[in-house]
Design a protein around this motif. Structure first.
Motif, PDB file in Angstrom:
ATOM      1  N   SER A  98      11.106  22.297  29.313  1.00  0.00           N
ATOM      2  CA  SER A  98      12.362  22.545  30.008  1.00  0.00           C
ATOM      3  C   SER A  98      12.199  23.648  31.057  1.00  0.00           C
ATOM      4  N   TRP A  99      11.500  24.701  30.690  1.00  0.00           N
ATOM      5  CA  TRP A  99      11.287  25.804  31.623  1.00  0.00           C
ATOM      6  C   TRP A  99      10.441  25.337  32.809  1.00  0.00           C
ATOM      7  N   LEU A 100       9.464  24.498  32.546  1.00  0.00           N
ATOM      8  CA  LEU A 100       8.577  24.022  33.607  1.00  0.00           C
ATOM      9  C   LEU A 100       9.249  23.018  34.545  1.00  0.00           C
ATOM     10  N   ALA A 101      10.366  22.432  34.133  1.00  0.00           N
ATOM     11  CA  ALA A 101      11.026  21.382  34.914  1.00  0.00           C
ATOM     12  C   ALA A 101      11.287  21.813  36.354  1.00  0.00           C
ATOM     13  N   ASP A 102      11.727  23.031  36.554  1.00  0.00           N
ATOM     14  CA  ASP A 102      12.030  23.510  37.907  1.00  0.00           C
ATOM     15  C   ASP A 102      10.777  23.646  38.772  1.00  0.00           C
ATOM     16  N   PHE A 103       9.623  23.729  38.153  1.00  0.00           N
ATOM     17  CA  PHE A 103       8.391  23.940  38.892  1.00  0.00           C
ATOM     18  C   PHE A 103       7.618  22.652  39.170  1.00  0.00           C
ATOM     19  N   ARG A 104       8.017  21.570  38.530  1.00  0.00           N
ATOM     20  CA  ARG A 104       7.293  20.307  38.706  1.00  0.00           C
ATOM     21  C   ARG A 104       7.278  19.852  40.149  1.00  0.00           C
ATOM     22  N   ARG A 105       8.279  20.201  40.905  1.00  0.00           N
ATOM     23  CA  ARG A 105       8.330  19.771  42.313  1.00  0.00           C
ATOM     24  C   ARG A 105       7.156  20.304  43.114  1.00  0.00           C
ATOM     25  N   PHE A 106       6.515  21.351  42.611  1.00  0.00           N
ATOM     26  CA  PHE A 106       5.372  21.907  43.326  1.00  0.00           C
ATOM     27  C   PHE A 106       4.103  21.099  43.124  1.00  0.00           C
ATOM     28  N   TRP A 107       3.992  20.390  41.988  1.00  0.00           N
ATOM     29  CA  TRP A 107       2.760  19.638  41.776  1.00  0.00           C
ATOM     30  C   TRP A 107       2.962  18.129  41.674  1.00  0.00           C
ATOM     31  N   PRO A 156       4.666  15.828  43.754  1.00  0.00           N
ATOM     32  CA  PRO A 156       4.354  15.062  44.970  1.00  0.00           C
ATOM     33  C   PRO A 156       2.850  15.055  45.302  1.00  0.00           C
ATOM     34  N   PRO A 157       2.156  16.194  45.205  1.00  0.00           N
ATOM     35  CA  PRO A 157       0.715  16.112  45.476  1.00  0.00           C
ATOM     36  C   PRO A 157      -0.032  15.211  44.490  1.00  0.00           C
ATOM     37  N   LEU A 158       0.407  15.173  43.240  1.00  0.00           N
ATOM     38  CA  LEU A 158      -0.240  14.288  42.272  1.00  0.00           C
ATOM     39  C   LEU A 158       0.043  12.830  42.598  1.00  0.00           C
ATOM     40  N   HIS A 159       1.246  12.524  43.056  1.00  0.00           N
ATOM     41  CA  HIS A 159       1.556  11.148  43.472  1.00  0.00           C
ATOM     42  C   HIS A 159       0.713  10.764  44.685  1.00  0.00           C
ATOM     43  N   ALA A 160       0.570  11.702  45.621  1.00  0.00           N
ATOM     44  CA  ALA A 160      -0.258  11.431  46.798  1.00  0.00           C
ATOM     45  C   ALA A 160      -1.712  11.201  46.400  1.00  0.00           C
ATOM     46  N   LEU A 161      -2.200  11.991  45.456  1.00  0.00           N
ATOM     47  CA  LEU A 161      -3.561  11.808  44.972  1.00  0.00           C
ATOM     48  C   LEU A 161      -3.724  10.436  44.321  1.00  0.00           C
ATOM     49  N   ALA A 162      -2.762  10.032  43.513  1.00  0.00           N
ATOM     50  CA  ALA A 162      -2.823   8.714  42.870  1.00  0.00           C
ATOM     51  C   ALA A 162      -2.861   7.606  43.917  1.00  0.00           C
ATOM     52  N   THR A 163      -2.089   7.755  44.998  1.00  0.00           N
ATOM     53  CA  THR A 163      -2.080   6.761  46.074  1.00  0.00           C
ATOM     54  C   THR A 163      -3.446   6.690  46.746  1.00  0.00           C
ATOM     55  N   GLU A 164      -4.029   7.849  47.027  1.00  0.00           N
ATOM     56  CA  GLU A 164      -5.347   7.867  47.674  1.00  0.00           C
ATOM     57  C   GLU A 164      -6.432   7.294  46.772  1.00  0.00           C
ATOM     58  N   LEU A 165      -6.363   7.576  45.477  1.00  0.00           N
ATOM     59  CA  LEU A 165      -7.338   7.005  44.548  1.00  0.00           C
ATOM     60  C   LEU A 165      -7.214   5.490  44.507  1.00  0.00           C
ATOM     61  N   ALA A 166      -5.984   4.984  44.470  1.00  0.00           N
ATOM     62  CA  ALA A 166      -5.774   3.536  44.463  1.00  0.00           C
ATOM     63  C   ALA A 166      -6.280   2.918  45.759  1.00  0.00           C
ATOM     64  N   ARG A 167      -6.042   3.581  46.872  1.00  0.00           N
ATOM     65  CA  ARG A 167      -6.512   3.077  48.175  1.00  0.00           C
ATOM     66  C   ARG A 167      -8.040   3.025  48.193  1.00  0.00           C
ATOM     67  N   GLY A 168      -8.676   4.055  47.679  1.00  0.00           N
ATOM     68  CA  GLY A 168     -10.146   4.072  47.633  1.00  0.00           C
ATOM     69  C   GLY A 168     -10.710   2.972  46.751  1.00  0.00           C
ATOM     70  N   LYS A 169     -10.084   2.743  45.593  1.00  0.00           N
ATOM     71  CA  LYS A 169     -10.530   1.658  44.698  1.00  0.00           C
ATOM     72  C   LYS A 169     -10.396   0.312  45.394  1.00  0.00           C
ATOM     73  N   ARG A 170      -9.275   0.112  46.081  1.00  0.00           N
ATOM     74  CA  ARG A 170      -9.046  -1.159  46.780  1.00  0.00           C
ATOM     75  C   ARG A 170     -10.093  -1.356  47.864  1.00  0.00           C
ATOM     76  N   GLU A 171     -10.384  -0.314  48.637  1.00  0.00           N
ATOM     77  CA  GLU A 171     -11.383  -0.427  49.703  1.00  0.00           C
ATOM     78  C   GLU A 171     -12.767  -0.726  49.133  1.00  0.00           C
ATOM     79  N   ARG A 172     -13.139  -0.086  48.026  1.00  0.00           N
ATOM     80  CA  ARG A 172     -14.439  -0.371  47.405  1.00  0.00           C
ATOM     81  C   ARG A 172     -14.504  -1.800  46.891  1.00  0.00           C
ATOM     82  N   ARG A 173     -13.397  -2.261  46.302  1.00  0.00           N
ATOM     83  CA  ARG A 173     -13.355  -3.629  45.791  1.00  0.00           C
ATOM     84  C   ARG A 173     -13.500  -4.629  46.930  1.00  0.00           C
ATOM     85  N   LEU A 174     -12.818  -4.373  48.048  1.00  0.00           N
ATOM     86  CA  LEU A 174     -12.901  -5.283  49.194  1.00  0.00           C
ATOM     87  C   LEU A 174     -14.296  -5.269  49.814  1.00  0.00           C
ATOM     88  N   ARG A 175     -14.925  -4.107  49.852  1.00  0.00           N
ATOM     89  CA  ARG A 175     -16.289  -4.026  50.403  1.00  0.00           C
ATOM     90  C   ARG A 175     -17.287  -4.754  49.510  1.00  0.00           C
TER      91      ARG A 175
END
Length: 126
Positions: A80-89, A91-110
């Motif tokens: 509960s205390w950490l809830a207010d701080f989650r906004r700091f990490w 979005p960057p974690l979601h962005a990282l997940a997107t980039e990892l998925a993009r990299g996997k897709r590119e490797r699979r296509l190659r």
């Protein structure tokens, strides 16, 4: 005692880490903590008491043994205390997940053979 005061002690954090795998006897916990931290059995018992009294651990008798387990109540206070701080990490974690998925897709296509790279007689029409 505030949840972070409880978790601020490395012995108590280690006890909780040990309990994440399931119930443990007081003796089993004591053996590990004494070996890792070099503290006495009464000192380990005091740490277990702090965890129990502050909602981080439960204890139940099983014959002559006492079995300890994680109690999620104390962790909810931390969450509960950490809830207010989650906004700091978050979005960057979601962005990282997107980039990892993009990299996997590119490797699979190659890794897939390109139909245009084959001679005309090897191409299959769909």
């Amino acid at each position: 005692m505030h949840a972070f005061d409880v978790l601020g002690d490395p012995v108590r954090r280690r006890i909780l880490e040990l309990l994440t795998d399931g119930e443990m006897t007081a003796g089993g916990l004591c053996d590990v903590i004494r070996r890792e931290f070099g503290i006495s059995q009464p000192a380990v018992s005091q740490h277990l008491k702090v965890l129990r009294d502050n909602g981080f651990a439960t204890v139940r008798p099983a014959g002559a043994r006492r079995l300890y387990a994680v109690d999620p109540r104390g962790l909810r206070e931390v969450d509960s205390w950490l809830a207010d701080f989650r906004r700091f990490w978050t979005p960057p974690l979601h962005a990282l997940a997107t980039e990892l998925a993009r990299g996997k897709r590119e490797r699979r296509l190659r890794a897939q053979p390109d139909v245009t790279d084959r001679p005309p007689d090897d191409r299959r029409d769909a």
